[in-house]
Structures are given as C-alpha cells and as structure tokens.
Motif scaffolding. Structure first.
Motif, PDB file in Angstrom:
ATOM      1  N   LEU A 128       0.793  -1.230   0.000  1.00  0.00           N
ATOM      2  CA  LEU A 128       0.000   0.000   0.000  1.00  0.00           C
ATOM      3  C   LEU A 128       0.830   1.287   0.000  1.00  0.00           C
ATOM      4  O   LEU A 128       0.527   2.211  -0.766  1.00  0.00           O
ATOM      5  N   PRO A 129       1.894   1.423   0.841  1.00  0.00           N
ATOM      6  CA  PRO A 129       2.602   2.710   0.906  1.00  0.00           C
ATOM      7  C   PRO A 129       3.175   3.196  -0.417  1.00  0.00           C
ATOM      8  O   PRO A 129       3.326   4.413  -0.598  1.00  0.00           O
ATOM      9  N   GLN A 130       3.506   2.292  -1.329  1.00  0.00           N
ATOM     10  CA  GLN A 130       4.082   2.755  -2.594  1.00  0.00           C
ATOM     11  C   GLN A 130       3.034   2.999  -3.676  1.00  0.00           C
ATOM     12  O   GLN A 130       3.377   3.394  -4.791  1.00  0.00           O
ATOM     13  N   THR A 131       1.740   2.789  -3.361  1.00  0.00           N
ATOM     14  CA  THR A 131       0.687   3.069  -4.332  1.00  0.00           C
ATOM     15  C   THR A 131       0.116   4.470  -4.177  1.00  0.00           C
ATOM     16  O   THR A 131      -0.622   4.932  -5.050  1.00  0.00           O
ATOM     17  N   VAL A 132       0.440   5.147  -3.060  1.00  0.00           N
ATOM     18  CA  VAL A 132      -0.015   6.519  -2.832  1.00  0.00           C
ATOM     19  C   VAL A 132       1.146   7.310  -2.241  1.00  0.00           C
ATOM     20  O   VAL A 132       2.107   6.734  -1.723  1.00  0.00           O
ATOM     21  N   ASN A 133       1.052   8.636  -2.329  1.00  0.00           N
ATOM     22  CA  ASN A 133       2.087   9.439  -1.679  1.00  0.00           C
ATOM     23  C   ASN A 133       1.836   9.453  -0.177  1.00  0.00           C
ATOM     24  O   ASN A 133       0.738   9.153   0.300  1.00  0.00           O
ATOM     25  N   ASP A 134       2.854   9.822   0.577  1.00  0.00           N
ATOM     26  CA  ASP A 134       2.788   9.706   2.030  1.00  0.00           C
ATOM     27  C   ASP A 134       1.669  10.556   2.632  1.00  0.00           C
ATOM     28  O   ASP A 134       1.075  10.182   3.646  1.00  0.00           O
ATOM     29  N   ASN A 135       1.354  11.676   2.016  1.00  0.00           N
ATOM     30  CA  ASN A 135       0.299  12.548   2.543  1.00  0.00           C
ATOM     31  C   ASN A 135      -1.079  11.897   2.466  1.00  0.00           C
ATOM     32  O   ASN A 135      -1.986  12.245   3.231  1.00  0.00           O
ATOM     33  N   ASN A 136      -1.237  10.973   1.535  1.00  0.00           N
ATOM     34  CA  ASN A 136      -2.526  10.305   1.361  1.00  0.00           C
ATOM     35  C   ASN A 136      -2.554   8.911   1.976  1.00  0.00           C
ATOM     36  O   ASN A 136      -3.544   8.186   1.804  1.00  0.00           O
ATOM     37  N   LEU A 137      -1.507   8.528   2.708  1.00  0.00           N
ATOM     38  CA  LEU A 137      -1.447   7.169   3.254  1.00  0.00           C
ATOM     39  C   LEU A 137      -2.605   6.897   4.204  1.00  0.00           C
ATOM     40  O   LEU A 137      -3.259   5.848   4.107  1.00  0.00           O
ATOM     41  N   HIS A 138      -2.879   7.827   5.134  1.00  0.00           N
ATOM     42  CA  HIS A 138      -3.973   7.591   6.077  1.00  0.00           C
ATOM     43  C   HIS A 138      -5.320   7.576   5.370  1.00  0.00           C
ATOM     44  O   HIS A 138      -6.235   6.841   5.758  1.00  0.00           O
ATOM     45  N   ARG A 139      -5.457   8.368   4.304  1.00  0.00           N
ATOM     46  CA  ARG A 139      -6.708   8.359   3.542  1.00  0.00           C
ATOM     47  C   ARG A 139      -6.882   7.032   2.801  1.00  0.00           C
ATOM     48  O   ARG A 139      -7.992   6.493   2.730  1.00  0.00           O
ATOM     49  N   ALA A 140      -5.781   6.533   2.259  1.00  0.00           N
ATOM     50  CA  ALA A 140      -5.846   5.241   1.569  1.00  0.00           C
ATOM     51  C   ALA A 140      -6.224   4.123   2.537  1.00  0.00           C
ATOM     52  O   ALA A 140      -7.042   3.249   2.219  1.00  0.00           O
ATOM     53  N   LEU A 141      -5.638   4.158   3.736  1.00  0.00           N
ATOM     54  CA  LEU A 141      -5.975   3.162   4.753  1.00  0.00           C
ATOM     55  C   LEU A 141      -7.430   3.304   5.188  1.00  0.00           C
ATOM     56  O   LEU A 141      -8.121   2.301   5.418  1.00  0.00           O
ATOM     57  N   GLY A 142      -7.901   4.552   5.320  1.00  0.00           N
ATOM     58  CA  GLY A 142      -9.296   4.786   5.675  1.00  0.00           C
ATOM     59  C   GLY A 142     -10.245   4.262   4.617  1.00  0.00           C
ATOM     60  O   GLY A 142     -11.297   3.686   4.938  1.00  0.00           O
ATOM     61  N   PHE A 143      -9.870   4.439   3.368  1.00  0.00           N
ATOM     62  CA  PHE A 143     -10.711   3.942   2.272  1.00  0.00           C
ATOM     63  C   PHE A 143     -10.783   2.425   2.303  1.00  0.00           C
ATOM     64  O   PHE A 143     -11.864   1.837   2.140  1.00  0.00           O
ATOM     65  N   GLN A 144      -9.653   1.777   2.526  1.00  0.00           N
ATOM     66  CA  GLN A 144      -9.657   0.312   2.596  1.00  0.00           C
ATOM     67  C   GLN A 144     -10.425  -0.182   3.814  1.00  0.00           C
ATOM     68  O   GLN A 144     -11.119  -1.205   3.755  1.00  0.00           O
ATOM     69  N   GLU A 145     -10.312   0.520   4.942  1.00  0.00           N
ATOM     70  CA  GLU A 145     -11.071   0.143   6.139  1.00  0.00           C
ATOM     71  C   GLU A 145     -12.570   0.261   5.879  1.00  0.00           C
ATOM     72  O   GLU A 145     -13.358  -0.586   6.331  1.00  0.00           O
ATOM     73  N   SER A 146     -12.977   1.282   5.146  1.00  0.00           N
ATOM     74  CA  SER A 146     -14.398   1.442   4.835  1.00  0.00           C
ATOM     75  C   SER A 146     -14.890   0.299   3.952  1.00  0.00           C
ATOM     76  O   SER A 146     -16.021  -0.183   4.119  1.00  0.00           O
ATOM     77  N   LEU A 147     -14.039  -0.164   3.041  1.00  0.00           N
ATOM     78  CA  LEU A 147     -14.419  -1.298   2.188  1.00  0.00           C
ATOM     79  C   LEU A 147     -14.576  -2.574   3.007  1.00  0.00           C
ATOM     80  O   LEU A 147     -15.468  -3.390   2.742  1.00  0.00           O
ATOM     81  N   VAL A 148     -13.695  -2.751   3.994  1.00  0.00           N
ATOM     82  CA  VAL A 148     -13.800  -3.918   4.876  1.00  0.00           C
ATOM     83  C   VAL A 148     -15.131  -3.895   5.615  1.00  0.00           C
ATOM     84  O   VAL A 148     -15.820  -4.935   5.719  1.00  0.00           O
TER      85      VAL A 148
END
Length: 411
Positions: A128-148
């Motif tokens: 996951l960390p290399q698919t988004v820039n560091d500023n969007n890491l928590h947003r990417a994790l939040g998006f995946q958590e919402s999908l779960v």
C-alpha cells in the motif's frame, strides 16, 4: 479532481482487487455458517472449521511475510487469487459430480483459503505505501477500512441469499468469479521497491519480523497497546450479548443489530478520514480518541434505553474507525522497506494469536462481573493503551529527529 487518486493507477488496482478477494473470503465464511445451520442444524461444524482455518493462518504467517519480502508482491497477489479461483472451481465440480462428502470439501476449502490468504493480507498491506504518496497514506488506509466494513455489512445478506436459492455451490461459483477478476487486476500492479530475491528460507529470516519489532521501539510500544485492545475487545460480541439480554431484556437479534451499529460507526469514521479530516498532530488525536472511546463505553452497562444504546455504540464505532486508520498509518511508517512484509505479518500475527484469549477473558468477566459494571471493568486498562500509543508516537518522533540530525551532519 481532489480525490482522483482513488480511481487511478496502482492504488485503484490494489484496493479493488483486495476488496473483491476479501469479499469472496468473507462471503464464503458467512455461507459456511448458513450451511452449518441448514445442513447440520448447529454451528459446531462451521465454528470448528473457522477455528482450524484461523490456526492455519497464524502458523503460516512467518512464511507469508518472507515470501512477500522476497518476490514481486503484485504478481504474488495475482497467483494467490488465481489459485483461489481454481480451488473454488474444482470444489464446485467435485461436490457436484463427485461422491466426496460435502463436509470434507468445506473443511479442505477453508484450510486452503486460510493458508493462502495469510500471504495476501500482509502482502497487500506492505504494498500500500508505494501506491499513494505519504500525505494520502492515512486516507488510503481509511478507504480500505471502509471497504472492509462494507464487506462485513453486506456479506451476511448475500451469503444467506445464495445459500438459500443456489446452495453452497452457488457461493463457490460467485467466489471463483470474484477471485478471477481480482487476479486479473493484480497482474497490472507494479512493485517498484527492490526485492531481496537472494534471501534464503532460514529460521532467522522467518522470525526476523518478530525480532525487528522487539528492537524497534515505536513498533514494540504500539504492539503493547494494540495487544491490550485485542484482549479487551476480541470478545466484545459476548459482552454485547450478555448486556442486551439482561439490561435491555431483548432477544438475540437485538444483540446482532446493536453490533451492526458499531460497524456502521466504524464505516463512517473511516470515510471521514478519507474525505474530510486534515490532522497534523496525529499523536494527540490518537491518544484523545483512545481516552474518549473508553469514556463512551464505560456507562453502557447502565443503559436500558435502546436509542441511547445505539447512539453510544455508533459513537464508539465511529471513534474506533478513525483510531484504527491512524494507528495503522503510524505502523506503516515505522516499518522498513526490506522487512516491511515480515514486520507487518508478525505484528498482526501476534494480535491474532491473542484473540482466543480475548474470548476466554470475555467469558470469565461475563460470569464474574455484574452486567451494570461489566463495561467499566473492560475499559479500565484503556489509559494504559493510551499511554503506549503516546509513547510509540513520541519515540518515533525522536527517531525521526535523530535521522534528520544525521543527514544534516553528513551534508
């Protein structure tokens, strides 16, 4: 487009394939429960198979981390889901045209799924960390958590529908199609981090993730906090069931409905992180949320009003959704590139190993503690969790400062 990164490039391929793969797994697990009830009249078979699968996943976790650090993770994910699609297809044909006992097939399928998805989880997380820039890491994790959370909410309904109208074979065909599409998407994920292709399969390489957590202050302190959380809340469904049938004097379905409000709150919290929250000081946010989480849950045992109970559980789930995202974002940032999969695999394996003890603790506390004081007792260690979270962020900040000083000196 402000949030265009969600539907573009590697992150889109990763989250969509991960969602399809996880959804197929959760769908099958719920179908397994329905099958146990309709075919055997009880949940013992399904629960036993699920427990064996969880044990299998735990045992194989060191191997999954090692594999993910050695090979191209996008291709590894594609191989795993392609294999799962093949397994579901073969089991469909065997159960339809063979004479093997269906229960044996379900057991074999569950164990195989646990074995291979153990690799998928740590692999997807480390990618996951290399698919988004560091500023969007928590947003990417939040998006995946919402999908779960979405998967958890809709899977029981879809599983019940398919088992009722098409039987377990219908679920296997659907899962096969989902895994196949997931594998196709994963074939196009790029893994730019340099892989350690020369790494040998040795005992030291298998346990290196655990050793590095032990020697990494921020990760070790974070693990202390999440381990306490795991012990306290793995058996939360038991606490809810005991409290709702006693204090609220309602039937079992109410307990399930109340738990769903927790899931809805978690979904809302995760989505808030993705689209609205902009937090610069995540340390203070995580500590504050941890404390307020305990404050909200503490009086739950005294609540006899359904609306108030739903509100408290929705609020607790909401805080939990935000907290989980920022804690995993912190976890990701403390891992190292060469060992990331092994460190993440070891971290979650330890937490998973504590789940059975959490269920045992829930059973003991439910027997010994009066229901009105049950949640007060559960949240008593919450300040300790907040302390470990605070210390983890603090030590991570010190290490970052030391690295910056070294770079200035070398410059």
């Amino acid at each position: 487009m402000k949030h265009g990164w969600i539907i573009k490039g590697n992150f889109f391929r990763l989250w969509s394939s991960t969602f399809l793969s996880q959804f197929s797994t959760v769908l099958f697990f719920y179908a397994l429960i329905w099958w146990s009830l309709t075919e055997n009249g009880d949940l013992l078979t399904g629960s036993t198979v699920i427990a064996l699968g969880a044990l299998c996943s735990l045992i194989l976790s060191p191997f999954s981390g090692w594999i993910a650090d050695k090979y191209h993770r996008g291709k590894l994910l594609a191989i795993v889901d392609g294999f799962l699609a093949f397994v579901f297809l073969m089991l469909f044909f065997i159960s339809t045209y063979g004479d093997t006992h269906e229960g044996v097939l379900v057991l074999v399928c569950r164990l195989i799924i646990s074995a291979v998805t153990g690799a998928t989880d740590s692999t997807a997380r480390s990618l996951l960390p290399q698919t988004v820039n560091d500023n969007n890491l928590h947003r990417a994790l939040g998006f995946q958590e919402s999908l779960v959370q979405i998967s958890q909410l809709i899977s029981p309904i879809i599983a019940g529908f398919f088992v009722f109208y098409f039987g377990l074979n219908g679920v296997w065909i659907l899962c096969m199609l989902l895994c196949f599409v997931s594998a196709v998407l994963e074939c196009f994920i790029t893994d730019k981090e340099q892989r350690n292709s020369e790494m040998e399969l040795t005992f030291s390489s298998l346990i290196s993730g655990y050793i590095r957590i032990k020697n990494n202050g921020p990760l070790r302190l974070l693990l202390y906090g999440t381990s306490i959380q795991q012990l306290l809340f793995s058996g939360f469904a038991i606490y809810i069931a005991v409290w709702s049938t006693s204090a609220l004097e309602n039937s079992e379905w109410v307990s399930g409905m109340l738990q769903s409000f927790w899931g809805i709150g978690t979904l809302i919290g995760a989505l808030l992180v993705v689209f609205l929250l902009k937090i610069s000081n995540t340390k203070h946010l995580c500590v504050t949320i941890t404390v307020f989480f305990g404050i909200i849950l503490a009086p739950l045992g005294f609540v006899g009003n359904m609306i108030l109970a739903m509100t408290l559980l929705l609020s607790a789930g909401f805080l939990s959704g935000i907290l989980n995202v920022y804690l995993e974002s912190h976890l990701q940032r403390q891992t190292t590139t060469a060992y990331r999969s092994r460190e993440i695999s070891a971290f979650f394996a330890i937490n998973q190993a504590l789940m059975p003890f959490g269920y045992v603790l829930a059973g003991i506390l439910s027997e010994l503690v009066p229901v009105h004081y049950l949640f007060i007792v559960i949240v008593l260690p919450i300040p300790l969790v907040a302390y470990f979270v605070y210390q983890s962020f603090t030590e991570a900040g010190h290490l970052t400062g030391e690295k910056g000083d070294l770079q200035k000196m070398s410059g």
